[in-house]
Write an enzyme that holds these catalytic residues in place. Structure first.
Site, PDB file in Angstrom:
ATOM      1  N   ASP A  95       5.203  -6.702   9.782  1.00  0.00           N
ATOM      2  CA  ASP A  95       5.097  -5.580   8.853  1.00  0.00           C
ATOM      3  C   ASP A  95       6.476  -5.240   8.296  1.00  0.00           C
ATOM      4  O   ASP A  95       7.385  -4.872   9.052  1.00  0.00           O
ATOM      5  CB  ASP A  95       4.494  -4.369   9.579  1.00  0.00           C
TER       6      ASP A  95
ATOM      7  N   HIS B  92      -4.208 -15.136  -5.095  1.00  0.00           N
ATOM      8  CA  HIS B  92      -3.876 -13.798  -5.616  1.00  0.00           C
ATOM      9  C   HIS B  92      -4.202 -13.675  -7.105  1.00  0.00           C
ATOM     10  O   HIS B  92      -3.641 -12.848  -7.817  1.00  0.00           O
ATOM     11  CB  HIS B  92      -2.385 -13.454  -5.397  1.00  0.00           C
TER      12      HIS B  92
ATOM     13  N   GLY C 287       1.729  -4.676  -1.564  1.00  0.00           N
ATOM     14  CA  GLY C 287       2.238  -3.621  -0.684  1.00  0.00           C
ATOM     15  C   GLY C 287       3.758  -3.580  -0.600  1.00  0.00           C
ATOM     16  O   GLY C 287       4.373  -2.507  -0.677  1.00  0.00           O
TER      17      GLY C 287
ATOM     18  N   ASN D 288     -12.893  -5.936  -0.665  1.00  0.00           N
ATOM     19  CA  ASN D 288     -11.712  -6.776  -0.849  1.00  0.00           C
ATOM     20  C   ASN D 288     -11.052  -6.984   0.509  1.00  0.00           C
ATOM     21  O   ASN D 288     -10.367  -6.100   1.012  1.00  0.00           O
ATOM     22  CB  ASN D 288     -10.769  -6.061  -1.827  1.00  0.00           C
TER      23      ASN D 288
ATOM     24  N   ARG E 279       2.601 -15.916   8.124  1.00  0.00           N
ATOM     25  CA  ARG E 279       2.470 -17.307   7.664  1.00  0.00           C
ATOM     26  C   ARG E 279       3.842 -17.885   7.324  1.00  0.00           C
ATOM     27  O   ARG E 279       4.693 -17.180   6.794  1.00  0.00           O
ATOM     28  CB  ARG E 279       1.572 -17.370   6.428  1.00  0.00           C
TER      29      ARG E 279
ATOM     30  N   ARG F 104     -14.196  -9.932  -3.290  1.00  0.00           N
ATOM     31  CA  ARG F 104     -13.088 -10.871  -3.427  1.00  0.00           C
ATOM     32  C   ARG F 104     -13.383 -12.065  -2.527  1.00  0.00           C
ATOM     33  O   ARG F 104     -13.636 -11.904  -1.339  1.00  0.00           O
ATOM     34  CB  ARG F 104     -11.792 -10.210  -2.978  1.00  0.00           C
TER      35      ARG F 104
ATOM     36  N   GLU G 252      -6.845  -5.060  -7.659  1.00  0.00           N
ATOM     37  CA  GLU G 252      -7.784  -6.197  -7.610  1.00  0.00           C
ATOM     38  C   GLU G 252      -9.219  -5.695  -7.726  1.00  0.00           C
ATOM     39  O   GLU G 252     -10.064  -6.337  -8.350  1.00  0.00           O
ATOM     40  CB  GLU G 252      -7.610  -6.948  -6.277  1.00  0.00           C
TER      41      GLU G 252
END
Ligand SMILES: Nc1ncnc2c1ncn2[C@@H]1O[C@H](COP(=O)(O)OP(=O)(O)O)[C@@H](O)[C@H]1O
Ligand SMILES: CC(=O)OP(=O)(O)O
Ligand SMILES: [Mg+2]
Length: 409
Positions: free
Chosen positions: A285, A183, A330, A9, A243, A95, A381
């Site tokens: 982050d 997603h 996360g 993934n 992004r 994935r 996932e």
């Protein structure tokens, strides 16, 4: 010998893998070991931990900073090989972020299909090449090993045609320029857990916020995707680690015409230099931003939570109301402060916060009696990919089944 599956993934900021044992009598694959490489754009660091007794030693190590995703994969394969005694690798599941107009359901990855998926690289430059590199590497090191691709876009195939349409000339729509949404493997997993949390309300109007390195939100009704914040590419919607999220296309025309920016520069700007990183000038982050006293870090977090609130209103409108809100990914799973701010700003929708439950990361983070409950549900996932991979393997002609005797051999 125990049959095993290797699930890979690749996200925009991480490469995760899970090695599963396939139970003889059917049922869900059982995780034997999980690994995660982070910092792939700088100082890559790999952690692997066993999930079952005797399933191998845990490791934690820095990797070659110039090696990229390939060196992580090579290390994962040597680890799997070293700990694969008694395992027979029967397949690998991947994935794949973009399925484009042609792929929604999980598919057996042949060289021809991999080539068609590689043509979608420009639509998901942070993901698609990294999703496909391990497919090619495994085809080389394990010829004959069945490989299955599972698409992030697939879950949104239930969106109504109108939802998927941009207001552009029909000929461009017919070329595949439309909203896809991403997603989807994460949303599919969350939906599979909803009944346990919500009971019969699981079939109601639910918004799921997947907040990680990439971030999107999905409106779900009766367990199916109705609308989501991402579109043609994984750039649209919420601001993300690096992004931009939604941006007036007029800005891009201006930058091209007046600042002489070309496609490659614009791509770098929108995919790698914007979002939390661009606004804070410090990091993409969330952990670092929440720990920082800098005003610009605060502003980046403010913008992130503000945009989530705006999109929540939009998705609730698409659903005609809201019965539950779910946080995952996360940031969604670990950043109590972000969740608190989203819920407090959405009091108008009937959401309320239980601060102690929120600090404890849920699962339920709203008090009894809240008109609209909110939950934290860790996503998985890999389990969805493993389930689909097994499903595709079961339809495989028997002569194509099975791989080498030992995982990684
Ligand atoms: N304890 C935490 N508090 C705040 N944010 C966190 C925490 N742990 C992880 N995160 C955020 O989660 C992001 C990674 O999300 P994840 O969904 O695991 O990654 P990916 O997008 O690569 O799949 C990191 O960039 C980090 O900002
Ligand atoms: C589609 C996407 O943005 O994925 P990730 O969050 O893993 O980067
Ligand atoms: Mg992810």
């Amino acid at each position: 010998m125990t049959d095993a599956l290797l699930i890979l993934n690749a996200g925009s900021t991480s490469l995760k893998f899970t090695l599963y044992a396939v139970p003889d009598g059917g049922g869900d694959p059982r995780p034997l070991a999980r690994g995660r490489a982070e910092g792939l754009d700088g100082r890559p660091h790999l952690r692997i931990r066993a999930e079952a007794r005797g399933a191998g030693e845990a490791i934690e190590e820095d990797l070659d900073p110039d090696g990229g995703y390939e060196s992580v994969l090579a290390r994962v394969l040597t680890w799997t090989e070293a700990h694969g005694a008694g395992l027979r690798l029967i397949g690998a599941g991947h994935r794949i972020v973009h399925g484009g107009p042609d792929f929604a359901a999980p598919v057996r990855l042949t060289p021809a299909i991999v080539r068609r998926l590689a043509a979608l690289n420009p639509l998901a430059p942070l993901h698609q090449p990294h999703n496909l590199a391990p497919v090619r590497a495994l085809a080389h090191s394990h010829p004959g090993l069945p490989q299955v691709g599972c698409f992030d876009t697939g879950f949104h195939a239930t969106n109504a045609p109108l939802t998927s349409r941009y207001a552009i000339p029909r000929a461009l729509h017919d070329l595949g320029i439309r909203r896809y949404g991403f997603h989807g493997l994460s949303y599919e997993y969350i939906v599979s857990t909803l009944h346990a949390h919500l009971g019969p309300a699981a079939g109601g109007r639910v918004v799921i916020a997947h907040l990680g390195g990439g971030a999107s939100m999905c409106a779900v009704h009766q367990g199916r995707s109705v609308a989501s914040t991402m579109g043609f590419s994984a750039l649209d919607g919420l601001p993300m680690a690096t992004r931009s999220g939604a941006i007036d296309p007029g800005v891009l025309l201006y930058l091209m015409a007046e600042k002489d920016m070309r496609a490659a520069e614009l791509g770098d700007l929108l995919y790698r230099r914007s979002g939390l990183l661009g606004v804070s000038g410090i990091s993409g982050d969330m952990r670092r931003l929440l720990a920082s006293d800098a005003a610009q870090a605060r502003e980046a977090v403010d913008l992130f939570t503000y945009r989530i609130g705006r999109e929540l209103g939009s998705l609730a409108a698409a659903l005609g109301g809201l019965d539950a809100l779910i946080f995952t990914g996360g940031i969604g799973e670990h950043a109590a402060q972000v969740r608190a701010r989203v819920i407090e700003a959405a009091a108008w929708l009937g959401l309320r916060l239980d601060p102690a439950a929120n600090e404890a990361d849920g699962p339920r983070i709203s008090p009894e009696g809240a008109a609209v409950p909110a939950f934290v549900i860790p996503t998985d996932e890999d389990l969805i990919i493993a389930r689909h991979t097994l499903g595709v393997l079961r339809t495989w002609p028997p002569r194509h089944r099975g791989g080498p005797d030992r995982a990684g051999a």
